[in-house]
Structures are given as structure tokens and as C-alpha cells.
Design a protein around this motif. Structure first.
Motif, PDB file in Angstrom:
ATOM      1  N   LYS B  50      -3.659   3.606   6.534  1.00  0.00           N
ATOM      2  CA  LYS B  50      -2.847   4.563   6.023  1.00  0.00           C
ATOM      3  C   LYS B  50      -3.347   5.536   5.130  1.00  0.00           C
ATOM      4  CE  LYS B  50       1.239   3.361   5.740  1.00  0.00           C
ATOM      5  NZ  LYS B  50       1.165   1.648   5.414  1.00  0.00           N
ATOM      6  N   SER B  51      -3.904   4.546   3.651  1.00  0.00           N
ATOM      7  CA  SER B  51      -4.438   5.437   2.573  1.00  0.00           C
ATOM      8  C   SER B  51      -6.209   4.646   3.128  1.00  0.00           C
ATOM      9  CB  SER B  51      -3.934   4.201   1.699  1.00  0.00           C
ATOM     10  OG  SER B  51      -2.417   3.269   1.301  1.00  0.00           O
ATOM     11  N   VAL B  52      -6.416   4.265   3.742  1.00  0.00           N
ATOM     12  CA  VAL B  52      -7.738   4.391   4.290  1.00  0.00           C
ATOM     13  C   VAL B  52      -8.213   6.174   4.353  1.00  0.00           C
ATOM     14  CG1 VAL B  52     -10.071   3.383   5.027  1.00  0.00           C
ATOM     15  CG2 VAL B  52      -8.210   2.074   3.645  1.00  0.00           C
ATOM     16  N   ALA B 228       0.025  12.784  -0.355  1.00  0.00           N
ATOM     17  CA  ALA B 228       0.881  12.037  -0.959  1.00  0.00           C
ATOM     18  C   ALA B 228       1.052  10.566  -0.460  1.00  0.00           C
ATOM     19  CB  ALA B 228       2.135  12.725  -1.027  1.00  0.00           C
ATOM     20  N   ASP B 229       0.203   9.427  -0.914  1.00  0.00           N
ATOM     21  CA  ASP B 229       0.515   7.968  -0.493  1.00  0.00           C
ATOM     22  C   ASP B 229       1.194   7.660  -1.149  1.00  0.00           C
ATOM     23  OD1 ASP B 229      -0.334   6.020   0.844  1.00  0.00           O
ATOM     24  OD2 ASP B 229      -2.253   5.896  -0.180  1.00  0.00           O
ATOM     25  N   GLU B 230       2.536   7.393   0.179  1.00  0.00           N
ATOM     26  CA  GLU B 230       3.770   6.546  -0.660  1.00  0.00           C
ATOM     27  C   GLU B 230       4.143   7.108  -1.696  1.00  0.00           C
ATOM     28  OE1 GLU B 230       4.930   4.314   0.555  1.00  0.00           O
ATOM     29  OE2 GLU B 230       3.198   3.204   2.570  1.00  0.00           O
ATOM     30  N   THR B 406      -6.288   0.960  -3.056  1.00  0.00           N
ATOM     31  CA  THR B 406      -5.460   0.609  -1.968  1.00  0.00           C
ATOM     32  C   THR B 406      -4.310   0.205  -2.335  1.00  0.00           C
ATOM     33  OG1 THR B 406      -5.377  -0.839  -0.615  1.00  0.00           O
ATOM     34  CG2 THR B 406      -7.322   1.349   0.516  1.00  0.00           C
ATOM     35  N   ASP B 407      -3.152   0.595  -1.887  1.00  0.00           N
ATOM     36  CA  ASP B 407      -1.907  -0.478  -2.621  1.00  0.00           C
ATOM     37  C   ASP B 407      -1.685  -2.095  -2.018  1.00  0.00           C
ATOM     38  OD1 ASP B 407       0.214   1.171   0.101  1.00  0.00           O
ATOM     39  OD2 ASP B 407      -0.499  -0.508  -0.082  1.00  0.00           O
ATOM     40  N   GLY B 408      -2.339  -1.963  -0.798  1.00  0.00           N
ATOM     41  CA  GLY B 408      -2.997  -3.355  -0.419  1.00  0.00           C
ATOM     42  C   GLY B 408      -1.052  -4.102   0.377  1.00  0.00           C
TER      43      GLY B 408
END
Ligand SMILES: Nc1ncnc2c1ncn2[C@@H]1O[C@H](COP(=O)(O)OP(=O)(O)O)[C@@H](O)[C@H]1O
Ligand code: SF4
Ligand code: SF4
Ligand SMILES: [Mg+2]
Lengths: 435, 412
Positions: B50-52, B228-230, B406-408
Motif C-alpha cells: 500500500k505505502s509503496v 493519506a497513508d494510515e 514505510t511503516d513496515g
């Protein structure tokens, strides 16, 4: 019924404060230590064989409660009885026995396992410490435990980094089970996991409880998890328990305004969620260094109780109470209120030329609603001293007219099967006064 | 074709990380269309890409990562006019990947903005919040006041800005009007006493307030698309509710498009018009909220919905998805349905990688699963032990532990 479920754990007035400004240097400088009241007088029972949930937002004291009742931290005050004995009085053999009976599983499966140890050794460690059985027996027990939590016995020789988050949480659970405990504190056991893996772990915990007759204290911020797993639920806010009762009642008929707000806030994973009307509560959780007087939820409570003689809509009263907080905390930038009605004089002092316009601007900026004429007049009069930066007089005037029982007395939790610490719930006179 | 306008069309996007362990296919052949003014949700578990995907859109993929293939068409008639007669233009759309990095850099803030899970890491701890937002305002002002925003001069500006931003940021001058605008923005996002708070440093803010401040900063350039990422994952539920309401309000007021990335299905249900479910770098199912939540076809979507405990619900046993998140290492990604090893309905045809198939002829609902077209029958099922024991040590962990960008998967 109640005979069958004797409390296994009885927590009575438990307090745990942390101290800031408490170093030698601070004391030399004469700084007063500041108490952070992480846990501030909580009482509850955990019955044999049940799962009690402890829910609340981050920083409200859930984990500290769990760790202090296991005596992983020393309490500031209060007592915890385990099977009838005060945990903080235990010594020697009795303390060792308690350490076997009461275990903990932590949130973070990534940092709670020593990366240099094989998982066999990790799980075996408590058996070694407590010298349970022969070497061969211990090794055999480790293999059984690994299989019991859904791993393979052959995994004993591998290292934690070879496992996924869910598997590491299983390893943590196997270790907690090693000494055949009665009671396990589960501190956010699935919070670091993805939902699909969380479901696996929750099912496992459920099976283990049935098989071994375990008693759980489940700490979580996730209300859906709490709902799914717990028999009874305690809701914490700023170091206190505000409501406790059977799960169906807490979720079906919540009594405390905070519990209601929490439940309302959770977005549901269904297509009608978009149209669900819900009231969000405004503001942040106040600091446990300086908790609000009276009921700690009053700074955000949508139901905060107006004085008897005041006729006012609840939402208008809430708006006035929020305005009062801003005045009491001096959190209004007077220099930036309005434009025309004030200026800065030659000495750099702030001067208001038109007090009425200035107050109108303050109200427009802070009040979230328009008030009925009588209250508008009262608020306007109360705010006028702000034109001279006289905060205290404004605050006093507001308090005189709008002071609430909720700020004067902290409601008691009270007794029964489903008590809630709120003046709207408890009978009048049930409150402890503020110290 | 429908007459809604797409603001973004992503075709065949591939983003890879070339790590010591091998090539990680973080985003794999991803197609998606985002409509102008909608809230599009991307949902999936950690590590699904998602983040990528988000970072690929705004060109913030860093080494060892690289977009290796695909097109990202963005609707911007004004830019299309300027770049006309090049490969980068198709009608009103420009292909972001065919533009120069400098040109793309200029779109950041003014056309695209992004907010992250952890606001603390996107603010400089030693500069006041007000100044940092004012800087964003200023950067946008300068970009806008330059009429030929895509010519060489502005590229030069972009570069200097970047260099100064890194080296001299604490010494940067912000003008009075920019500061005033910053205070307005803070007020817009519901920060009480914004003039006072503007002078405070990030650590003086609570998590919820800092998330609002980050939104204010993202709005400085009045972007068309907010990614908006998380955005609420690190927040408590009562604060999450506040921030979601704020985003919904801002969306209604400004009409901007929001790409909302989350692992929380409740957040998706609250906010999104349409949704894409990601698994192993692909969108495996997409459609309207109703399509995906009420009529999921892909067994992974079904599994995801089945594994969340229900707030209303009676204590039924949860239905977890067995097994572990898959490895995205290229040499461990067989050419089959990436979900087959965990799928309760895996069939013989699933050993060939499924294309995206339409679920119905209304054109919205599609899935990368043969069940869109075939009925499952036990006769076609793969033997249960076809992929070996499920509880082998996780291959997932061969992916790098804490990817920086990323949040990994470290959400709570
Ligand atoms: N900087 C990086 N270096 C190496 N691999 C990365 C990097 N950033 C992301 N990845 C890999 O890309 C994959 C997808 O990650 P991500 O987009 O963060 O997933 P999500 O946002 O869905 O949790 C993961 O396997 C992750 O390890
Ligand atoms: S005591 Fe007052 S402020 Fe506290 S929860 Fe009840 S109504 Fe609200
Ligand atoms: S393509 Fe086959 S294996 Fe993949 S999800 Fe669909 S049914 Fe399952
Ligand atoms: Mg992510």
C-alpha cells in the motif's frame, strides 16, 4: 453462581505514581517532584476462569495496572490479593509460587523475545529458572508446548527472526504456559498483528483457556477484540476505572458517557457505516500529571451536568464549559482576536479600544454555538475583563454561574454488578471529595 | 464508458526494491483508476504494498527501490497544454513517469500532497509548527507566481529549494503573510488557539493535534489529490473519529480527491466511495464499497472480512485466514495466484496467475480470481497438502525488517 466464581485476583485501591523532577539534581535545585498518576485507585475482581477486559485509550494506565498487579512494578498504594494472599507481602517460597501461577504475554512479539536464543531455550527458560523436572522432561515439555500453540516441535532449534509476528506471539504464549499458570495478563497480545493473524491468535487463546482452565486479564485498546473475547469489561480513563460490568451490558447498555463515546467512535466495517450518525467527543485526553478536578472526563463529557437553576441546552452548556477551560488555561491569543478593536500602544502594551467588539470577537472565535440571549449576556459580561488581560476575574465569573457538580466531586464507582463512576448514574452523595 | 472523470489512471505499475536478499516486488502490475473528487480506499495487511504504491504516485521511492514499469496518467489540462506533442501527453492527461523529475517535483504540494501515519517524523523537531507550515505556503506561492512553472528557471528553483531545505531549513525566512496563512490553516483543521500553537514545536503537540497540523501543511498548496497513508492508525479511537470527520469535511469543502490507505476496514467503510484490496503487491479486488463489503468474490477479501471481530457481534469463533503473509521476493513468487497457498478454494487453474476479471457487467467490480467466472467445485480442488505444511517458519520475514520508507507493518 457467585460461589462458583470466587475471585482469583482482588485488586483494592491500587495506585501507581511515577515521579518526574525527582533526580538528585532536581532535589538539589529544590524542584518539587511531579506525580504522574498512572494508576489512581482502581479496584476490581477477576473471577476464576473468566476473561476480564481492561480497555481504554493509550496512556490511561492499562499496562501499568497489569504490571503492578503482577508485582513487576511496586505499587504506590493499595493491595492485590491472589488466591487470598496480598501479593505485595509475599516473600521467598510464596513469592516464587506466585511468579509461577501468574504470567504475562506482551504486545510486541518483536522485542520481547531474545534474538540470540533459540525458541526452544526461550520457552524452556522458565522451567530452568524454577527447576521443573529433569533435563529430558523439560525438553519434552517444550516440544509439547510448541505443538500446543500451533508450531512444530522441530522449530525448537530456530531463532525468533525466522518467524512471523503471529508465530512469535505464539512463542510468547508457549513460554507463558510453560509453568502451568492459573492466571495470565495478556497486554495487547494482538495489537501488532494483522487482522487475519490476530484471529488465529485469539482463537488459540480461547482454546487454551478452555483446555487449561486459565483466567485472563486482557488489556486492549481495541473494543472489537474486547467484545469478542471478554466475559466482563473494565473501562479505564486517566488512571481510574469509570465503568465495569458484564460484556453484553457494557456494549449493549453502556452507562458512563465515556464508554458511550468510545463505542460510538469505533468505525464499523459495514456498508451502513457512512450513514451512521455519531457524536464525536472533542478535545484530547488531559495529562495525568495534572488531571482535572472532580470527574476526570468532564473536560470532554458531552453530558456534563449544568447547575440545577440553569436552563440551557446541553450542547450550549458543553460549549460554555469548553470556553471556561480555555479561559482557565489562558489558551486564547488575545493579541490576535479581532483587528479593529485593539492595538498595541507605544510601550508595546496591548490595549483594547472597543471592549464590546472585542468580546464579541472572542466569542465568535471560541464558542462553537450561539447562546440564548440571557446566557449570551452573562458570558459577555464575564469575558469583559479579558480586555484588560484579567483572566482570573473572567474565570471566576464564569465559574460562579456555570460551575458543575462534575468539577467539584469525583463520582465513586460504587458497587453492584455493573457500576459506573458518573454523577448521572450513581445516587447523589456517592462521591469522594477531591484531595 | 462512464462520464465521470478520472483524475488518476495507473497502468501496469511495477515498483521493486533491489535488496541484498533479492528483488522485492512490492507493487506488481497494478492498474487502478481514481475518479475526480472521490475517496478511494486501499486496504490490505502490512507488507501488501500500500505505502509503496502511494510513494510511487508522488515519486518518493528511494533507493534501493525503483519504479520499473508502468504509466501514471494524471489529469491536468494546463500542464498537458504546455507539454503538448510529447509522449507524456494524452488529451487532458499527462504521464507523470514521462515527465522530468524536476517537473514532477513541482507537482508535489500543489497537485499532490501526502500525509503519513506518524506526523512526528514528517516535522522538523527544531522548527515551530507554524514556520514549517508557512514554509509550505511559501513554496507553493513561489511555484504559483511563476507563470511558466515548468520551464528551466523553476527547475532551478526546485533544486535550490531542495538543497536549502536540507541544509539551511532552520535559517529560512518566512514572510508575515505566509505565517498568517499558516495560522489560518491551523484554524481550518480545528486547532484551538492557532496563533499561540503556531509558535510551538512539534513535541508540544499531542498525536491528534500534530496529525491535524500535518493535514494543514498538506493543504497549503491546495492539492487536487491528497494521499493519506494510515492517517489515523497511531491515534486513539476518539481522536481517530475526530480526524476522519475533519478529512471528510475538508473533502466536501474543497472537492479534492482522497486516496486513503489503511488496514482498518471500519475506516474504509466510514470514508470511501470505492475500494481496492491489496495482496502481495496487487489489487486483488476492487469495486464500490458495497461490491467489496457485501459481495466479495476473492477468498482473500472474504477472509479479511471474516477475521475481524464484530463490535455488535455474538462471540462466534473467528474465521482466520490460515498461513502467513507471502514473500514478495521475486524468486519466491511463483507464477500462480499469490494467494493460492492460503486459499481454501484453490483449484488447478489457480496455478496460472489470474488476470483481473470482471465480476459483473456494470464495470466497477473486478477481481484477480478465477471465481469471478468459474464455480468452485471440490473436483477441481488442489490437494490440501499441495503447498506443503502451512506453519513452516515464515518466509515473509526474509523481507527487510524495517523498510525506511514505510511503516513496515508496524501499525498498532
Ligand atoms: N525501502 C525499502 N527497502 C526495501 N524493501 C522495501 C522498502 N520499502 C518497502 N519495501 C518492501 O515493499 C513491500 C511492501 O511494503 P509496503 O508498501 O510498506 O506495504 P504496506 O504499506 O501495505 O504495509 C514490503 O515487502 C516491504 O518490505
Ligand atoms: S460525572 Fe459529569 S462529567 Fe463525569 S461522566 Fe458523569 S456527567 Fe460526565
Ligand atoms: S485464483 Fe484460485 S487460488 Fe487464487 S484466490 Fe481465486 S480461487 Fe483462490
Ligand atoms: Mg504502510
Amino acid at each position: 453462581m457467585s460461589d462458583v466464581h470466587q475471585p482469583l485476583v482482588k485488586v483494592d485501591g491500587l495506585e501507581k505514581y511515577f515521579w518526574e523532577n525527582d533526580s538528585l539534581l532536581d532535589r538539589l535545585l529544590g524542584e518539587d517532584p511531579i506525580a504522574v498518576r498512572a494508576v489512581d485507585g482502581v479496584s476490581f475482581d477477576i473471577r476464576e476462569g473468566e476473561t476480564l477486559g481492561l480497555v481504554g485509550e493509550s496512556g490511561c494506565g492499562k499496562s501499568t495496572t497489569g504490571e503492578t498487579l503482577l508485582r513487576l512494578q511496586e505499587p504506590t498504594g493499595g493491595a492485590v490479593e491472589f488466591e487470598g494472599n496480598n501479593v505485595y507481602d509475599l516473600e521467598g517460597k510464596d513469592l516464587t509460587a506466585f511468579r509461577r501461577e501468574a504470567q504475562v504475554v506482551f504486545q510486541d512479539p518483536f522485542s520481547s523475545l531474545d534474538p540470540r536464543m533459540t525458541i526452544g531455550r526461550i520457552v524452556q527458560q522458565p522451567l530452568d529458572v524454577h527447576e521443573v523436572g529433569s533435563k529430558a522432561e523439560r525438553r519434552e515439555r517444550v516440544r509439547d508446548l510448541l505443538e500446543r500453540v500451533g508450531l512444530a516441535a522441530e522449530h525448537a532449534d530456530r531463532y525468533p527472526h525466522e518467524f512471523s509476528g503471529g508465530q512469535r506471539q505464539r512463542i510468547g504464549i508457549a513460554r507463558a504456559l510453560a509453568l502451568e499458570p492459573e492466571f495470565i495478563v495478556l497486554d495487547e497480545p494482538t495489537s501488532a498483528l494483522d487482522v487475519s493473524v490476530q484471529a488465529q491468535v485469539l482463537n488459540l487463546l480461547d482454546d487454551l483457556q478452555a483446555d487449561f482452565g486459565l483466567t485472563y486479564l486482557l488489556i486492549s485498546h481495541d473494543l472489537s477484540v474486547i467484545r469478542h473475547v471478554c466475559d466482563r469489561v473494565a473501562v479505564m480513563y486517566l488512571g481510574e476505572i469509570v465503568e465495569i460490568g458484564p460484556s453484553e451490558e457494557i456494549f449493549g447498555e453502556p452507562k458512563h458517557p465515556y464508554t458511550k463515546a468510545l463505542l460510538e467512535s469505533v468505525p464499523r466495517a459495514s456498508t451502513d457505516e457512512r450513514d451512521r450518525e455519531r457524536e464525536t467527543i472533542s478535545g484530547d485526553v488531559p495529562s495525568p500529571r495534572d488531571p482535572p478536578s472532580g470527574c476526570r472526563f468532564r473536560t470532554r463529557c458531552p453530558e456534563v451536568i449544568p447547575p440545577d437553576d440553569l436552563e440551557i441546552d446541553q450542547s450550549e452548556y458543553r460549549a460554555i464549559m469548553t470556553l471556561r477551560q480555555r479561559v482557565e488555561q489562558r489558551a486564547i491569543s488575545l493579541e490576535t482576536v479581532g483587528d479593529e478593536d485593539r492595538r498595541v500602544d507605544d510601550d508595546g502594551e496591548f490595549v483594547v479600544e472597543n471592549v464590546d467588539a472585542f468580546v464579541a470577537d472572542v466569542k465568535a472565535q471560541i464558542l462553537e454555538t450561539t447562546l440564548p440571549p440571557r446566557e449570551d449576556e452573562a458570558v459577555t459580561e464575564a469575558l469583559a475583563p479579558l480586555a484588560e488581560e484579567n483572566w482570573d476575574t473572567a474565570a471566576e465569573r464564569l465559574e460562579e454561574r456555570y460551575g458543575s457538580v462534575c468539577e467539584r466531586a469525583n463520582p465513586d464507582l460504587g458497587g453492584g454488578t455493573h457500576p459506573a463512576a458518573c454523577h448521572l448514574v450513581s445516587a447523589p452523595g456517592d462521591s469522594r471529595s477531591d484531595g | 464508458m462512464s462520464n465521470v472523470t478520472d483524475i488518476l489512471r495507473i497502468d501496469g505499475l511495477k515498483t521493486r526494491f533491489f535488496t541484498d536478499n533479492g528483488q522485492v516486488n512490492a507493487v506488481e502490475d497494478l492498474d487502478v483508476r481514481i475518479e475526480d473528487g472521490e475517496v478511494f480506499g486501499i486496504v490490505g495487511e502490512s507488507g501488501s504494498g500500500k505505502s509503496v504504491m502511494a510513494l510511487s504516485i508522488i515519486d518518493l521511492i528511494e533507493r534501493p527501490g525503483r519504479i520499473t514499469d508502468g504509466e501514471i496518467w494524471f489529469r491536468a489540462p494546463d500542464i498537458a497544454d504546455e507539454l503538448v506533442e510529447t509522449d507524456a501527453v494524452d488529451g487532458d492527461y499527462v504521464d507523470l513517469r514521462a515527465m522530468s523529475p524536476e517537473q514532477r517535483g513541482l507537482l508535489r504540494g500543489s497537485r499532490f500532497s501526502m500525509i503519513f501515519q506518524d506526523p512526528m517524523s514528517s516535522f522538523n523537531p527544531s522548527i515551530t509548527v507554524g514556520e514549517q507550515i508557512a514554509e509550505a505556503v511559501e513554496a507553493q506561492r513561489r511555484a504559483r507566481s511563476n507563470p511558466r512553472s515548468l520551464d528551466a528557471k523553476s527547475q532551478h528553483y526546485g533544486l535550490t529549494d531542495y538543497l536549502l531545505g536540507g541544509v539551511l531549513s532552520s535559517k529560512r525566512y518566512v514572510s508575515e503573510p505566509s505565517l498568517d496563512r499558516a495560522i489560518e490553516l491551523l484554524e481550518l483543521v480545528g486547532i484551538p488557539d492557532p496563533a499561540e500553537r503556531a509558535e510551538e514545536y512539534p513535541h508540544e503537540y499531542s498525536g491528534g493535534m500534530l496529525q491535524r497540523a500535518m493535514i494543514a501543511q498538506a493543504l497549503a498548496g491546495e492539492p487536487d489529490v491528497l494521499i493519506a497513508d494510515e492517517p489515523t492508525t497511531a491515534l486513539d479511537v476518539t481522536i481517530q473519529a475526530q480526524v476522519l470527520d475533519l478529512l471528510a469535511e475538508l473533502q466536501t469543502e474543497t472537492g479534492m480527491t482522497i486516496l486513503l490507505i489503511t488496514h482498518n476496514l471500519g475506516v474504509v467503510a466510514r470514508m470511501c466511495d470505492r475500494v481496492g484490496v491489496m495482496y502481495a503487491g496487487e489489487i486483488v479486488e476492487r469495486g464500490t464499497l458495497g461490491d467489496v463489503f457485501d459481495n466479495p468474490v476473492h477468498p482473500y477479501t472474504q477472509g479479511l472480512l471474516g477475521s475481524i471481530p464484530d463490535l455488535q457481534g455474538v462471540a462466534e469463533r473467528l474465521q482466520p485466514i490460515e498461513g502467513n503473509v507471502p514473500s514478495l521476493l521475486d524468486h519466491e513468487m511463483p507464477d500462480r495466484c499469490y494467494f493460492a497457498d492460503r486459499c481454501p478454494k484453490a483449484m488447478e487453474e489457480c496455478l496460472e496467475h489470474p488476470p483481473e476479471l470482471a465480476v459483473n457487467d456494470r464495470g466497477q467490480h473486478a477481481t484477480r480470481c478465477y471465481l469471478a467466472e468459474t464455480e468452485y467445485t471440490a473436483a477441481k480442488a488442489l490437494p490440501t497438502d499441495y503447498f506443503g505444511a502451512t506453519e513452516a517458519p515464515a518466509e515473509a520475514d526474509t523481507a527487510p525488517e524495517e523498510p525506511t520508507a514505510t511503516d513496515g507493518g508496524d501499525h498498532q
